[in-house]
Design an enzyme around this catalytic site. Structure first.
Site, mmCIF file in Angstrom:
data_model
loop_
_atom_site.group_PDB
_atom_site.id
_atom_site.type_symbol
_atom_site.label_atom_id
_atom_site.label_comp_id
_atom_site.label_asym_id
_atom_site.label_seq_id
_atom_site.Cartn_x
_atom_site.Cartn_y
_atom_site.Cartn_z
ATOM 1 N N GLU A 1 -31.757 39.229 36.497
ATOM 2 C CA GLU A 1 -31.609 39.592 35.090
ATOM 3 C C GLU A 1 -31.222 41.057 34.985
ATOM 4 O O GLU A 1 -31.789 41.897 35.647
ATOM 5 C CB GLU A 1 -32.948 39.342 34.382
ATOM 6 C CG GLU A 1 -32.861 39.459 32.899
ATOM 7 C CD GLU A 1 -31.698 38.664 32.340
ATOM 8 O OE1 GLU A 1 -31.777 37.442 32.338
ATOM 9 O OE2 GLU A 1 -30.700 39.288 31.911
ATOM 10 N N LYS B 1 -28.763 42.988 42.626
ATOM 11 C CA LYS B 1 -29.743 43.400 41.617
ATOM 12 C C LYS B 1 -30.397 44.729 42.014
ATOM 13 O O LYS B 1 -30.500 45.660 41.207
ATOM 14 C CB LYS B 1 -30.791 42.299 41.454
ATOM 15 C CG LYS B 1 -32.008 42.681 40.654
ATOM 16 C CD LYS B 1 -31.729 42.849 39.177
ATOM 17 C CE LYS B 1 -32.874 43.511 38.482
ATOM 18 N NZ LYS B 1 -33.145 43.120 37.157
ATOM 19 N N CYS C 1 -38.648 48.547 36.674
ATOM 20 C CA CYS C 1 -37.663 48.148 37.683
ATOM 21 C C CYS C 1 -37.157 49.254 38.588
ATOM 22 O O CYS C 1 -37.084 49.068 39.804
ATOM 23 C CB CYS C 1 -36.476 47.496 36.991
ATOM 24 S SG CYS C 1 -36.876 45.859 36.416
HETATM 25 C C1 UDX Z 1 -39.964 40.328 35.620
HETATM 26 C C2 UDX Z 1 -39.857 40.155 37.111
HETATM 27 O O1 UDX Z 1 -40.918 39.483 37.563
HETATM 28 C C3 UDX Z 1 -39.611 41.427 37.829
HETATM 29 O O2 UDX Z 1 -39.551 41.248 39.206
HETATM 30 C C4 UDX Z 1 -38.306 41.881 37.344
HETATM 31 O O3 UDX Z 1 -37.908 43.019 38.032
HETATM 32 C C5 UDX Z 1 -38.380 42.101 35.878
HETATM 33 O O4 UDX Z 1 -38.778 40.917 35.250
HETATM 34 P P1 UDX Z 1 -41.525 41.093 33.693
HETATM 35 O O5 UDX Z 1 -41.048 39.897 32.948
HETATM 36 O O6 UDX Z 1 -41.215 42.428 33.145
HETATM 37 O O7 UDX Z 1 -40.976 41.108 35.183
HETATM 38 O O8 UDX Z 1 -43.029 40.959 34.094
HETATM 39 P P2 UDX Z 1 -44.285 40.706 33.188
HETATM 40 O O9 UDX Z 1 -44.002 41.119 31.797
HETATM 41 O O10 UDX Z 1 -45.434 41.272 33.945
HETATM 42 O O11 UDX Z 1 -44.391 39.111 33.181
HETATM 43 C C6 UDX Z 1 -44.722 38.321 34.250
HETATM 44 C C7 UDX Z 1 -45.579 37.162 33.756
HETATM 45 O O12 UDX Z 1 -45.798 36.253 34.829
HETATM 46 C C8 UDX Z 1 -46.954 37.550 33.236
HETATM 47 O O13 UDX Z 1 -47.115 37.089 31.923
HETATM 48 C C9 UDX Z 1 -47.933 36.866 34.192
HETATM 49 O O14 UDX Z 1 -49.109 36.420 33.573
HETATM 50 C C10 UDX Z 1 -47.099 35.713 34.712
HETATM 51 N N1 UDX Z 1 -47.548 35.179 36.000
HETATM 52 C C11 UDX Z 1 -47.761 36.000 37.045
HETATM 53 C C12 UDX Z 1 -47.722 33.808 36.140
HETATM 54 O O15 UDX Z 1 -47.560 33.042 35.189
HETATM 55 N N2 UDX Z 1 -48.095 33.321 37.356
HETATM 56 C C13 UDX Z 1 -48.347 34.112 38.424
HETATM 57 O O16 UDX Z 1 -48.700 33.624 39.505
HETATM 58 C C14 UDX Z 1 -48.161 35.504 38.263
HETATM 59 C C1 UDX Z 2 -33.239 48.636 33.741
HETATM 60 C C2 UDX Z 2 -31.766 48.232 33.899
HETATM 61 O O1 UDX Z 2 -30.964 48.985 32.991
HETATM 62 C C3 UDX Z 2 -31.595 46.748 33.681
HETATM 63 O O2 UDX Z 2 -30.252 46.365 33.933
HETATM 64 C C4 UDX Z 2 -32.537 45.996 34.611
HETATM 65 O O3 UDX Z 2 -32.448 44.616 34.392
HETATM 66 C C5 UDX Z 2 -33.960 46.453 34.412
HETATM 67 O O4 UDX Z 2 -34.041 47.856 34.589
HETATM 68 P P1 UDX Z 2 -34.846 49.122 31.683
HETATM 69 O O5 UDX Z 2 -35.767 49.661 32.712
HETATM 70 O O6 UDX Z 2 -35.357 48.147 30.688
HETATM 71 O O7 UDX Z 2 -33.589 48.420 32.375
HETATM 72 O O8 UDX Z 2 -34.237 50.345 30.841
HETATM 73 P P2 UDX Z 2 -33.078 51.413 31.043
HETATM 74 O O9 UDX Z 2 -32.369 51.522 29.756
HETATM 75 O O10 UDX Z 2 -32.268 51.169 32.237
HETATM 76 O O11 UDX Z 2 -33.897 52.773 31.223
HETATM 77 C C6 UDX Z 2 -34.712 53.028 32.343
HETATM 78 C C7 UDX Z 2 -35.255 54.445 32.294
HETATM 79 O O12 UDX Z 2 -34.217 55.387 32.484
HETATM 80 C C8 UDX Z 2 -35.898 54.803 30.949
HETATM 81 O O13 UDX Z 2 -37.070 55.553 31.183
HETATM 82 C C9 UDX Z 2 -34.842 55.633 30.275
HETATM 83 O O14 UDX Z 2 -35.370 56.521 29.339
HETATM 84 C C10 UDX Z 2 -34.240 56.363 31.456
HETATM 85 N N1 UDX Z 2 -32.868 56.843 31.224
HETATM 86 C C11 UDX Z 2 -31.864 55.959 30.962
HETATM 87 C C12 UDX Z 2 -32.585 58.205 31.317
HETATM 88 O O15 UDX Z 2 -33.478 59.027 31.559
HETATM 89 N N2 UDX Z 2 -31.297 58.625 31.122
HETATM 90 C C13 UDX Z 2 -30.267 57.765 30.871
HETATM 91 O O16 UDX Z 2 -29.120 58.228 30.732
HETATM 92 C C14 UDX Z 2 -30.567 56.380 30.782
#
Ligand code: UDX
Ligand code: UDX
Length: 465
Positions: free
Chosen positions: A162, A221, A277
């Protein structure tokens, strides 16, 4: 293979919004998001759309349209795995906090648990899609577990990372730059890839759907996030140089960004990148390279993290030195706690680190963030610091509005670039503060001249000092 039912394990920041959009664009497919966390599922099912477990602009509308129609949130994990032809794994893969690879490698235990659960209950062939970010070759491990512990049914593994960014997730899902699908390079692999391509084709033009082998997809990714983060560390490194030379980092960013080979995005200097991430994925890359004996590659990427840590520390230190080398018992107002605007997510937010460093110096911190709860703020701090919980409560408090947070403070630190901070009544704030009143703009969102005219001592990152 015709897909009628999809199950997604993990109702988080990725699983929730992604499945909502897949369901919206494929009304004939039933999509069920399951999670072990009952409370989270209850929140997703809440009739009050303000109570969804994550805040993401536009998400409530899509949920209102799809939930109960062909999008469901449930705790019945086994039943939904059994009923689905395609299962997404979207559980969290945090950095390991124990054992081999501690602090670097991804903790894959939840992913493995999912694979074992799928193997245990599957009664017919399944396509298993990795949505979580995973180290390269994880698909092989998942396949192995499925094949060894399953009851002889066929499992096809796809990688479909994603790329959505929080705060703009709905738009990123609606009009993605690309959808990446990696799969086995054989007949059944191709059939599985095509099944997933078909789902995305409901709304994504075919030229934006890229299919690759599994390992390219998994690695892309990590590399994608590493490149994005690297740009931020690059510009942040230049911000320090700007402060020493009198150049203005925003002017430099604009000038270099106009070179179409460089491009203007992701060149905004900041107090450091956060989010679930970037750090995790780079650490993963560092760990994998190191494990493969590629020390120079590993060191190269590790430098992106080193620079990011330095940027947070540098910001805290600047506050300290500007306030005459002591912040003990001084009130410092924090505007923003989330890792970026338009999200309530605080994972790896620079604010947590800066607060911790200032509390080490005995500062009193007052935080205002429009979307982050007091509970979350204390959880974040207690998790990071070695201080006892009640000590953090002595040093930090959370205020319901920016004016209370700023009143009587010696300095304001802007940690998140929430739009509302630009339009505060800065005169009123100035009058309520101790003098000289400092602003440390960790996001460079304020107009330096206007702010200085009011009387503030303004300090932006990478701005002429
Ligand atoms: C996800 C991915 O897992 C991560 O690797 C990727 O980089 C970003 O997207 P995210 O959706 O942000 O992460 O994670 P989170 O909001 O913590 O959600 C994960 C969910 O999985 C939680 O609600 C947790 O309860 C659930 N979970 C975890 C299960 O249902 N089963 C498990 O065994 C572990
Ligand atoms: C990131 C990637 O953009 C996305 O493609 C991936 O799937 C998940 O990780 P996210 O972490 O949600 O997404 O946000 P992003 O907008 O990338 O920002 C990440 C961090 O970088 C934030 O703390 C943001 O404030 C910072 N940032 C971003 C900067 O400091 N400067 C910039 O120019 C852009």
């Amino acid at each position: 293979m015709k897909i009628n039912n999809i199950c997604c394990i993990g109702a988080g920041y990725v699983g929730g919004p992604t499945m909502a959009v897949i369901a919206q664009k494929n009304p004939k497919i039933n999509v069920t998001v399951v999670d072990i966390n009952k409370e989270r599922i209850n929140q997703w099912n809440s009739t009050d759309l303000n109570k969804l477990p994550i805040f993401e602009p536009g998400l409530d509308k899509v949920i209102a349209e799809t939930r109960g129609r062909n999008l469901f949130f449930s705790n019945e994990i086994e039943k939904n795995i059994k009923n689905s032809e395609m299962i997404f794994i979207s559980v969290n893969t945090p950095t390991k906090t124990y054992g081999d690879g501690k602090g670097m490698a991804a903790d894959l235990r939840y992913v493995e648990l999912c694979a074992r659960k799928i193997a245990e209950v599957a009664e017919d062939d399944k396509i298993v899609v990795e949505k979580s970010t995973l180290p390269v070759k994880t698909a092989a491990a998942i396949k192995n577990i499925l094949d060894e512990t399953g009851s002889g049914v066929h499992f096809e593994i796809l990688s479909n990372p994603e790329f959505l960014a929080e705060g703009t997730a709905m738009r990123d899902l609606e009009v993605p730059d690309r959808v990446l699908i990696g799969g086995g390079q054989n007949k059944s692999g191709n059939a599985a890839i095509n099944a997933l391509v078909k789902i995305y084709s409901s709304w994504v033009p075919s030229e934006n759907i890229l299919t690759t082998n599994l390992w390219s997809s998994e690695l892309s990714k990590l590399v994608s996030n590493a490149f994005l983060a690297q740009r931020i560390s690059s510009i942040n490194s230049i911000s320090e140089l700007c402060e020493k030379t009198g150049a203005d980092v925003d002017e430099v960013a604009k000038a270099i960004g106009m070179d179409s080979r460089i491009g203007s995005k992701f060149l905004k200097t900041s107090v450091g990148f956060g989010g679930s991430c970037f750090q995790k994925d780079i650490l993963n890359l560092v760990y994998i390279s190191k494990s493969l004996g590629l020390d120079k590659v590993s060191e190269y990427w590790n430098q992106v993290i080193i620079l990011n840590n330095h940027q947070r520390e540098r910001f805290a230190k600047k506050i300290l030195t500007s306030l005459y080398n002591t912040v003990a018992e001084k009130k410092i107002c924090f505007l923003g706690w989330s890792f970026k605007k338009d999200t309530n997510d605080t994972r790896e937010s620079a604010a947590i680190y800066v607060a911790d460093l200032l509390i080490d110096e005995l500062a009193n911190i007052a935080v205002y963030d429009p979307k982050v709860s007091m509970n979350q703020i204390f959880n974040d701090l207690n998790k990071l610091s070695t201080r006892e919980k009640n000590k953090n409560e002595q040093f930090l408090r959370v205020e319901p509005n920016p004016y209370d947070a700023a009143s009587n403070s010696h300095a304001i630190a802007i940690l998140t670039e929430w739009d509302e901070f630009k339009n505060l009544d800065w005169n009123k704030i100035f009058n309520s503060m101790k003098k000289p009143a400092f602003i440390f703009d960790g996001r460079n969102i304020l107009d330096k001249n206007k702010i200085e005219k009011i009387g503030f001592v303004y300090n932006g990152i990478g701005k002429p000092q």
